[in-house]
Every structure is written in structure tokens, then in C-alpha cells.
Design an enzyme around this catalytic site. Structure first.
Site, short mmCIF file in Angstrom:
data_model
loop_
_atom_site.label_atom_id
_atom_site.label_comp_id
_atom_site.label_asym_id
_atom_site.label_seq_id
_atom_site.Cartn_x
_atom_site.Cartn_y
_atom_site.Cartn_z
CG HIS A 53 -6.12 -3.06 -5.21
ND1 HIS A 53 -5.80 -3.73 -6.36
CD2 HIS A 53 -7.46 -3.21 -5.02
CE1 HIS A 53 -6.90 -4.29 -6.85
NE2 HIS A 53 -7.92 -3.98 -6.06
CD GLU A 56 -2.34 -3.74 -5.53
OE1 GLU A 56 -2.95 -4.81 -5.36
OE2 GLU A 56 -2.47 -3.03 -6.54
CG HIS A 147 -3.09 -2.56 -9.80
ND1 HIS A 147 -4.14 -2.79 -8.96
CD2 HIS A 147 -3.56 -1.70 -10.74
CE1 HIS A 147 -5.19 -2.11 -9.35
NE2 HIS A 147 -4.88 -1.44 -10.44
CD GLU A 210 -1.55 -6.67 -11.14
OE1 GLU A 210 -0.95 -6.54 -10.04
OE2 GLU A 210 -2.78 -6.53 -11.25
#
Ligand SMILES: [Zn+2]
Length: 321
Positions: A53, A56, A147, A210
């Protein structure tokens, strides 16, 4: 001096596409795809990816710092390593994606989406992993895909692990704790993520990390990610990682909320944080006649997002293990 991130963002073929230093040989494969091989023979393969992404950016900066140290010969390498910046076009424009979410397309799923930069790139990345991992004779294969989350979270750093038929290696899970993850979420069904692809096709131990909340380049407080960076550095050079602050909590996916139509309504505020708890029987979302209700005593929400395309995941509900 080689600069992995600047080179990738420039979008040009580098003037030098291969080289070596005292520790390793490196080869540029394609935009944002580099293979690094230590001179000594090793039994482990690692895929380190970020920027699937494009907005990010914190993990992209961490990865770039590590790769630059490796290319400069400042860091020893104990793995055969493939580094991947997932979506360079989206990184350049600081967008999550240009056309469609690439992290729903892996495992051949890109063939079901209208052709775009992301479908082409997902296909290219699958091919790169094929080349790099299929030839591997190593017994240990890890894939860490980094991410940041869209929402704030009760656990600012957590891992999402693809479903697999064989149990996870506890050494892998414990390393994730040393890398600063406070929670681990275990998927129970297949998905179109990059980590599901590497896990299913190459039996890699894979985790989507994450790491905090998405911010533009230059606005990240990288001190928040220091433990993760130190753990990665130790991993690459074969040293002991920093001690974990505590065992990460473990969750499994209890149900998925899917946006089925334009009538979809998510009954959560835009500020609902990841891992917010909901008691049994709470109405979570509605879509025509379909109602999503908490079935367990308590379920925790992850990645609530009502703005996804029809047919895609608008949230996951978790149960603590
Ligand atoms: Zn992401």
C-alpha cells in the site's frame, strides 16, 4: 553510494544492476525488487516486503535503511534475501493504490480484477517469488510483509497471519513478539494477501506486520518502530533479537463483514479503533436483509472500512484465544 528507496522512487533502471561487498552479492531484478545473497552458504530464505500500500511509508523507510546498510556492507547477512517495495507507482503518489487494492489480488486473484497497475504488479511479484523461492533448497523460509493500519489501534503494532494447514513454528511467533508486536491475529480461511500467497505456495512462515498508523514520507516518528527495526537487523545478521516486552495476545478471526451491495451500512464510527470490543448480539453492520451480529461473548473489530468495493471485506471480527 546505493540508495534503494531513491532508486525505486526515481522509476529508472539503475546504472549498476549488480554488485558485491565483503558480505554479499546483490542483484537488481526489477523496479523495487532486489535479491541479496551472502557469500557463505545459508539454509534460510527471507522475503522482506513493504509498500504494497503506497501510503504506508514508515515500514518503507525502515526497510530502505536496512537495505542501504546491507548494500554498503555495514551489516552481515545470514539469509538469502529478496527485498520488495510492493507498489512503487502508489508510493510515488502517496496513495494506498492507484486503481484497486493490490493486497486482495494475490494467488492469481489479479485475473479477476480489471487490468491496472496493481494487477500487473501483483502478477510481477508472484513471478519474482516463484523465481526466488522455487529454486531455494533452504529448509527455513520466512516472509515478513510490513504495513501500517488506516485506523488507530488498541494494539499499535500487531501481526496478521494467513491460515495454514500445519501449525506455526513457535520460534517464528516468538520472534514476532521480539519485533514489538503486541497481538497476533490468525486467519481461518484463505485470502488474497501477499502473505497468504507465500504461505500457501511456498510453505513460507508468513506474517503481515501492521506497524502503527499510516503517515506520509518524512512525517513518521520512526522511534515508534525502533524495536521492529532492531529485531530485523538482528534477524538479518543472525544475532539474538531484543527481548519481547510481553507475550503478544492471540486472536483468531471469528467472522468477516463483507460489503455486498451499495446498501451496506457499518454501525461503527469513523473513530472506532482496531481491537475495540463489542458484546454479544451487538448489530455491527447491515446490508439489505443481511445482518452482521456479534455471536461470541465478546468480539473485537479489525480493519473496519465501509468504503471498500462491493464484494470486499469491510471488517473482521476476532475472538481472543
Ligand atoms: Zn497495508
Amino acid at each position: 553510494m546505493l540508495d534503494f528507496l531513491a532508486q525505486t522512487l526515481a522509476g529508472k533502471v539503475p546504472t549498476q544492476t549488480a554488485g558485491k561487498n565483503t558480505h554479499l552479492r546483490w542483484q537488481w531484478w526489477d523496479e523495487g525488487i532486489w535479491a541479496l545473497t551472502p557469500h557463505q552458504s545459508v539454509e534460510k530464505t527471507l522475503v522482506l516486503s513493504a509498500g504494497i500500500h503506497g501510503n504506508e511509508t514508515a515500514p518503507v523507510e525502515i526497510l530502505a535503511q536496512l537495505v542501504d546498510s546491507l548494500l554498503a556492507g555495514e551489516l552481515a547477512l545470514q539469509w538469502r534475501l529478496l527485498v520488495v517495495l510492493g507498489n512503487p507507482e502508489a508510493l510515488r503518489s502517496n496513495q494506498r493504490y492507484q486503481h484497486s487494492d493490490m493486497n486482495r489480488m494475490f494467488g492469481g486473484g489479479w485475473q479477476q480484477f480489471p487490468e491496472s497497475i496493481e494487477t500487473q504488479r501483483a502478477c510481477r511479484l508472484e513471478h519474482a517469488l516463484d523465481l526466488f523461492l522455487a529454486q531455494s533448497e533452504e529448509t527455513i523460509c520466512w516472509h515478513l510483509d510490513m504495513h501500517t493500519a488506516i485506523r488507530s489501534s488498541y494494539h499499535p503494532r500487531f501481526g496478521v497471519l494467513p491460515s495454514r494447514t500445519t501449525p506455526y513454528d513457535e520460534a517464528f511467533l516468538s520472534w514476532l513478539g521480539c519485533a514489538g508486536l503486541q497481538a497476533l491475529v490468525f486467519h481461518q480461511s484463505p485470502g488474497g494477501t501477499f502473505t497468504h500467497f507465500s504461505s500457501e505456495h511456498f510453505n513460507a512462515l508468513s506474517c503481515t506486520l501492521e506497524l502503527g498508523k499510516a503517515q506520509p514520507f518524512g512525517e513518521n516518528d520512526l522511534s515508534q518502530f525502533e524495536q521492529t527495526k532492531q529485531a530485523l537487523q538482528a534477524l538479518l545478521s543472525g544475532e539474538t533479537p531484543p527481548a519481547a516486552e510481553g507475550e503478544p495476545l492471540r486472536y483468531k478471526v471469528a467472522q468477516q463483514i463483507t460489503r455486498l451491495s451499495d446498501d451496506f451500512v457499518l454501525h461503527m464510527s469513523a473513530k472506532t479503533q482496531n481491537f475495540t470490543a463489542f458484546p454479544k448480539d451487538t448489530l455491527l453492520a447491515e446490508d439489505g436483509d443481511t445482518r452482521y451480529v456479534v455471536k461470541e461473548d465478546i468480539e473485537y473489530v479489525l480493519f473496519p472500512n465501509p468504503h471498500v468495493a462491493v464484494g470486499l471485506r469491510a471488517g473482521l471480527m476476532l475472538r481472543e484465544l
